[in-house]
Scaffold this motif. Sequence first.
Motif, short mmCIF file in Angstrom:
data_model
loop_
_atom_site.label_atom_id
_atom_site.label_comp_id
_atom_site.label_asym_id
_atom_site.label_seq_id
_atom_site.Cartn_x
_atom_site.Cartn_y
_atom_site.Cartn_z
N PHE A 10 -65.67 -20.20 14.61
CA PHE A 10 -66.28 -21.29 15.38
C PHE A 10 -65.44 -21.49 16.64
N THR A 11 -66.06 -21.53 17.76
CA THR A 11 -65.44 -21.48 19.08
C THR A 11 -64.38 -20.38 19.07
N ARG A 12 -63.09 -20.75 19.11
CA ARG A 12 -62.02 -19.75 19.15
C ARG A 12 -61.23 -19.70 17.85
N PHE A 13 -61.76 -20.30 16.82
CA PHE A 13 -61.00 -20.48 15.58
C PHE A 13 -61.73 -19.88 14.39
N ILE A 14 -61.00 -19.78 13.28
CA ILE A 14 -61.54 -19.26 12.02
C ILE A 14 -61.27 -20.27 10.93
N ILE A 15 -62.24 -20.45 10.04
CA ILE A 15 -62.05 -21.28 8.86
C ILE A 15 -62.56 -20.52 7.65
N ASN A 16 -61.88 -20.66 6.53
CA ASN A 16 -62.35 -20.11 5.26
C ASN A 16 -63.25 -21.14 4.57
N PHE A 17 -64.21 -20.64 3.81
CA PHE A 17 -65.05 -21.52 3.00
C PHE A 17 -65.55 -20.75 1.79
N PRO A 18 -65.89 -21.43 0.70
CA PRO A 18 -66.33 -20.73 -0.50
C PRO A 18 -67.60 -19.92 -0.28
N ILE A 19 -67.64 -18.73 -0.85
CA ILE A 19 -68.82 -17.87 -0.76
C ILE A 19 -70.05 -18.61 -1.27
N GLY A 20 -71.15 -18.44 -0.56
CA GLY A 20 -72.41 -19.07 -0.96
C GLY A 20 -72.66 -20.42 -0.35
N SER A 21 -71.70 -20.95 0.39
CA SER A 21 -71.89 -22.24 1.04
C SER A 21 -72.89 -22.11 2.19
N LYS A 22 -73.49 -23.22 2.57
CA LYS A 22 -74.48 -23.24 3.65
C LYS A 22 -73.85 -23.77 4.92
N ILE A 23 -74.01 -23.03 6.02
CA ILE A 23 -73.47 -23.42 7.32
C ILE A 23 -74.62 -23.92 8.19
N SER A 24 -74.47 -25.09 8.77
CA SER A 24 -75.50 -25.64 9.66
C SER A 24 -74.84 -26.12 10.95
#
Length: 321
Positions: A10-24
């Motif tokens: 996102f923009t210039r950064f990275i974030i981890n999140f659990p597999i299968g999550s929904k991004i909006s």
Amino acid sequence: MKSNAEKLCFTRFIINFPIGSKISFGRMTINSKIYRLPGEADNLEKIIDREIKDNKDSARIFNKGREMDKISGTPFSSSDPRFLHLLGIVGTYNYSIHTFVKLDQDIYILETPGLDKDFVKKALESDTQIAKSLTSQKQFDIPNVPGICIDHAFSSIEPTFENIEFGIRLKDFPDVHFSVQTIKNGDGVIPVNLAHEKSESMKQGMTSGLETWLSRLKTLREGKRVVSDWHGEEMLLRVPGGFGKPSIHKFIFRASGLPHDPLHPFVELTMDSGVEGNQTASREPSLSDEEAVALWDWLLNSIHVRPNAVAHRSEIPQPNE
């Protein structure tokens, strides 16, 4: 949880999140407001026609016969066949610009409203630059060149102003909603004082007869915190139930950032439990206090600057996983 994680740019950064999550993704601004219409590339003409129809009344009432008015209401192209501009008339003296960009199966629309005639040319040049910079990107791709990740796309320019919002709905905890907003600062920064905001809210609650309810408000943690290289504050609250609502978690991190620094924007991170649909405090949380704090820390500790996010950047903070 680390072994079951995906990475999002996102923009210039990275974030981890659990597999299968929904991004909006929500609001997106790269100098101009920009939004995505997924899978609508074949309907570009219909979408432009609808925009023209919406603008016809203003054009009929306020058309002043200026040279610029003659191109309003008719899409026109630039040097790149991937996109079209549409100039609209807004009110008595102002104009709007919509730039329609086709990327694979999607359409991206850049929108700049409320322009005086003297600023139309400059805005068109800016929108053209942004449109040319956009390339399609798979949601979980991590680019290795300077630029900005947005919703399924990448822009290679360094904008003057940007504002990106998105949310993550976690698959294993469907009532938990994690949200991110980053705003590139201009000359000044937005001050942050979460403790003061809490104190003022408590005072207002006391004067409204909520003393008993507020006495059950539980502060799980609060104070200074550094996320990636963002120096800010966090406040982790367990909000009491009452008035037909369950007790929920409400966590926030906020950092002012630095002026004109793309790697130190204003940042607000929030996490709410008990979310049903888009309504907060609508169901019992699926997480205990300890689990909520652990999830919050895992998400925030994963955030870091992606490699080569900006040109000539030698020191890049690494994730604390």
